[in-house]
Every structure is written in structure tokens, then in C-alpha cells.
Scaffold this motif. Structure first.
Motif: not given
Length: 505
Positions: A202-205, A216-219
Motif C-alpha cells: 500500500g502507498l498513499e496519503g 522526504y516523502i511521508f506516506y
């Protein structure tokens, strides 16, 4: 040289007792409370005019996308909605609104299903204010079978809009990005990939920050919603906005703790004193799906320069969440919501009464539910019905069109009813001698059981008996909590009149 002090046995016991008391007090203070209690998923936050504004998912409830304001990030008050009416292109699933501000304009990029084919797309609305006056500008991203969870990032002088794609396309989910036009109302060029879900977790938000030369990608990863969720917050970084991104080996940053589970989907804001905070959602482990994904706050820190970030949950205020809504003013309370897909309520307030009527779809077995977001699964709801007709008027606990339960009065009968699996059942009926006013009560216990009561003028509370124990586990929907409120089921020329609505936890 220190003098040795000899304690008596009683003095020693007193010291131990005080230490235990202090320990218990400190332990009690570490209970993590939400900052926005009740169902407020996928929050986005912005700071403007020396205060903070937050907007969250509304799913199938109208009005759409509730807006809250706060002066200190801890104490929040609902002040309105993005849309009073659903935009013409939409059919439902109002998810994941995201604030942006530029050109002296506030933008909210949001997810909704397109009416013509039920595909989730990303639309945009604009206003000169962060809390009101939003005008829909239509679809900005239509991509494959699903485009959701918009986030806008300014890199230098270029704005990008990022989103989740391929969730329904039988291929790995990706976070994609488009360049945004200067006016913020359309995308330019072709999309490019920032991060791909190769591990199928899963990967979203997503939310993006830059620090010490890294993007930085916070997910969020995992299953977002429902009792079996396992959502958590993770991070990846790159020296280039376009990637490639390196996953943090010590992920996740936010995960299940003693009180909360399924933390995820948030955005950052810089406070007045320069600190960074993350507003996100999580389920309370005790009340779970019955109180929904509640608004939580975490502090962002960087222990080492060039190192990975840390998110630490913050303690929200311990507030009395009981409410009593009276009807002395013409304008209705902002907390009321309803299932806009299946009913069109008409609500008027005058002379201290709320008058509820309206129309429903032909397949509606429930009627009209005018509801508020609960903050717990354990509650007492009370109202008084003040008019007499053959319509059903009273209290409802509403999950969806095919999942609701309530108590009301129709004519001279108190009716306890349920709709489950799209089948309506009358659980009990009791004839009464006094028609109005009649007070009604619903009481939900911690074992998810429900009892209902009525009280005639100058009488005592009487339980409405049923043959077997009634439980409420059929109410919650996969992406939203059930709501509690007032109920009307009758013809267009009838109405339900109420003198107050009270909810105690």
C-alpha cells in the motif's frame, strides 16, 4: 558529610504511597487524546491569519468536507464546509481534501467519484478565504481507473501536484506527479513516477518536505480503513524531487500504540514558533470504527543533520465532548450532516423547534437521518418530539441506507425499528396514551448493545422491550463511522418537530 535520617515505618509507607500517586498521575497524563475528536479522516492543514485551518474527508455525508479552525493546534472548532452542495460532476466518495495557497488564493484539491462512470478523480475548488466561499473549478486529474489523494509541493518556483494511481488497475500503486499550471487549475505535460509500491504493502496519503538537501516523502502504507486496518506512516527520501527515493530502513514512523491504531494520511504545518507538526488520523482502539478515524497531532523532529526524521504523538486536550443542540436561532448547527445520496432533508428552526421533513429515494427503507459525528461508541442520545401525525419521528443511529436503527413515535405508538441488509424490521411497538410531547432515548453500551426508552409528559422513563439483545456491529461502513441524530420518515406534506437534541458520553 550528610546526616543520616531515620524514617519511621509509617513515614516510609507514606513516601511509597505518594510515589505511587505521582506515578499514577503521570501515567494518566500520558493518555493520548485526539485534537479533533470523531470521524475526521485524511486531514489537511494550513496556517493563515494567525490561526490554523483543517479540512477532512466527509465520504458520503453532506455538507461536504468539514472545516475546523484553531489558534493553538490543540483546541479546534468546526466553522463550516467546503461545499454545501455537491459539485455537479460528482456522485459521492468525498475524500482527502488538500489545502494549497498561492496567488492570494486558497485552493482545495479533493477526491470524488465522477457521476458519469463512478471513477475517482481529483477536482479543485478556490476561494479568497481558507474557511468559506469555495467555488468548484471541476476536474483537474482524470487518470485511469482511480486518481486520489492529491498533494501540492512547491519546488523553487515550480508547483507540482502529486497523487496516488493504479489502485484498481492490477499493477503496483504509484505516487505520480504532474507540473501544475501557474493558475493552479490544470496540469501540464506528462506525469512522472516518484515512488512505486513494489512490495505490495500500500502507498498513499503522501506529504512532502525538503530538509538538508533531501526531499522526504511521508506516506501511508497498509489497509486504511475498518476494524482490520493496519495503516502506518512511513518515509522515503531523495536528493532529487523526481527520485529515485530511498526507503527508511527503520520504517514506520507512526504505528499502533496502547491507545491508537492505523495512523496515517496527514500533512504538515509550521507553527508560530517555527516547529513542524503533522496532523493525521487514527482509530481509537477502544471505540474503533464507531468513532471513526480521528484527528491526531504529532511533532516532527530531526535528531541529526542529514539524518532521518522522527514523529512523536502529542497529547490532545481532555475535553467534555457532550453536546446539547437547541433550536432558538434560525440558522441550523454546523455539526449536522446527512446521507445526501439517499435523502434531501428540509430543515427549519423557529420558536425553539427544529422542523424536519424532505424527500427520499424510492428504495429508501430508513427515511431521513439528520446526524452528528459521535466521538465514542458508548453514549446516551435524547430528544423530545413535539408534534403528532402518522409519520415516524425520533432518534436514529445511521450507518448507511441499508444499515440503521432507531426509536420513534408514529401516531399513538412508540416504534423500535431496524434496517439491516436492506431489510426493515419492527423490533417492538408500544401504544401510549399521551401523544406529545414524548421524550425518546437511545443508550449504547460498551458491549455494542443498544437499549431504547420513552417518557410521556410527567412520566418516568420506560424501556422498550425486545425478544433478544440488539447489537450494533452491523452499522459501521468500511470508510466511515455511523452517525447519531434525529429521524423522520413520512410523506412530503408531513414533518417531525423536535425541541432539543442531546448526546452524552
Amino acid at each position: 558529610m550528610r546526616k543520616k535520617v531515620k524514617f519511621s515505618r509509617y513515614a516510609t509507607l507514606a513516601v511509597i504511597a505518594n510515589l505511587l500517586l505521582i506515578t499514577n498521575l503521570l501515567s494518566a497524563q500520558t493518555v493520548i487524546e485526539p485534537v479533533i475528536a470523531g470521524d475526521f479522516a485524511d486531514p489537511s492543514i494550513v496556517r493563515a491569519n494567525n490561526q490554523y485551518y483543517a479540512v477532512g474527508t466527509s465520504s458520503e455525508w453532506a455538507p461536504h468536507f468539514p472545516i475546523y479552525s484553531s489558534k493553538d493546534l490543540l483546541n479546534w472548532k468546526q466553522i463550516g464546509y467546503v461545499f454545501e452542495q455537491a459539485p455537479a460532476w460528482t456522485s459521492g466518495s468525498f475524500w482527502a481534501p488538500e489545502y494549497d495557497y498561492h496567488n492570494q488564493t486558497y485552493f482545495i484539491y479533493y477526491t470524488a467519484r465522477r457521476k458519469k462512470d463512478n471513477v475517482s478523480c481529483i477536482g479543485v475548488a478556490t476561494s479568497k478565504y481558507p474557511d468559506r466561499g469555495f467555488v468548484d473549478q471541476g476536474i483537474i486529474i482524470d487518470y485511469g481507473k482511480e486518481a486520489i489523494d492529491a498533494f501540492v509541493y512547491l519546488d523553487g518556483t515550480t508547483r507540482y501536484i502529486t497523487f496516488k494511481a493504479y489502485g484498481l488497475d492490477q499493477r503496483p500503486i504509484e505516487i505520480l506527479a504532474y507540473k501544475l499550471a501557474q493558475n493552479g487549475l490544470k496540469v501540464e505535460g506528462e506525469p512522472f513516477s516518484l515512488l512505486k509500491d513494489d512490495a505490495n504493502i500500500g502507498l498513499e496519503g503522501q506529504s512532502i518536505l525538503k530538509k538538508d538537501g533531501y526531499y522526504y516523502i511521508f506516506y501511508s502504507a497498509g489497509n486504511c480503513c475498518g476494524a482490520q486496518c493496519d495503516y502506518n506512516v512511513r518515509v522515503a527520501r531523495s536528493t532529487s524531487f523526481a527520485g529515485p527515493y530511498q526507503l527508511y530502513a527503520a520504517n514506520p514512523l507512526l504505528m499502533e500504540n496502547e491507545y491508537w491504531k492505523c495512523s496515517g494520511h496527514g500533512t504538515f504545518v509550521k507553527s508560530a514558533d517555527g516547529k513542524d507538526y503533522y496532523l493525521y488520523h487514527a482509530y481509537n482502539k477502544k471505540t474503533n470504527v464507531f468513532s471513526g478515524r480521528q484527528g491526531m497531532l504529532a511533532r516532527l523532529s530531526w535528531p541529526q543533520k542529514g539524518g532521518w526524521p522522527v514523529l512523536k504523538e502529542q497529547l490532545g486536550p481532555k475535553l467534555n465532548q457532550d453536546l446539547k443542540i437547541t433550536f432558538t436561532k434560525p440558522k441550523i448547527d454546523k455539526r449536522w450532516q446527512w446521507d445526501f445520496r439517499n435523502s434531501s432533508p428540509t430543515i427549519n428552526q423557529k420558536n425553539g423547534q427544529l422542523h424536519l421533513t424532505g424527500s427520499t429515494n424510492n428504495n429508501n427503507l430508513t427515511g431521513i437521518a439528520l446526524t452528528v459525528r459521535p466521538v465514542s461508541a458508548i453514549f446516551e442520545a435524547t430528544t423530545t418530539v413535539t408534534n403528532t401525525n402518522n409519520a415516524l419521528k425520533g432518534l436514529v443511529y445511521y450507518g448507511d441506507l441499508g444499515a440503521a436503527i432507531g426509536i420513534g413515535i408514529a401516531g399513538n405508538e412508540v416504534v423500535y425499528w431496524k434496517v439491516e441488509n436492506k431489510t426493515r424490521t419492527v423490533l417492538s411497538k408500544i401504544k401510549i396514551t399521551t401523544t406529545v410531547p414524548v421524550e425518546l432515548k437511545m443508550k449504547a453500551a460498551d458491549d455494542l448493545s443498544l437499549m431504547v426508552f420513552y417518557r410521556e409528559v410527567n412520566g418516568t422513563w420506560k424501556n422498550v422491550p425486545v425478544k433478544e439483545k440488539i447489537t450494533l456491529n452491523f452499522l459501521p461502513q468500511w470508510d466511515r463511522s455511523p452517525r447519531i441524530g434525529l429521524h423522520f420518515s413520512g410523506s412530503d406534506n408531513q414533518e417531525a418537530d423536535f425541541s432539543f437534541f442531546e448526546l452524552k458520553y
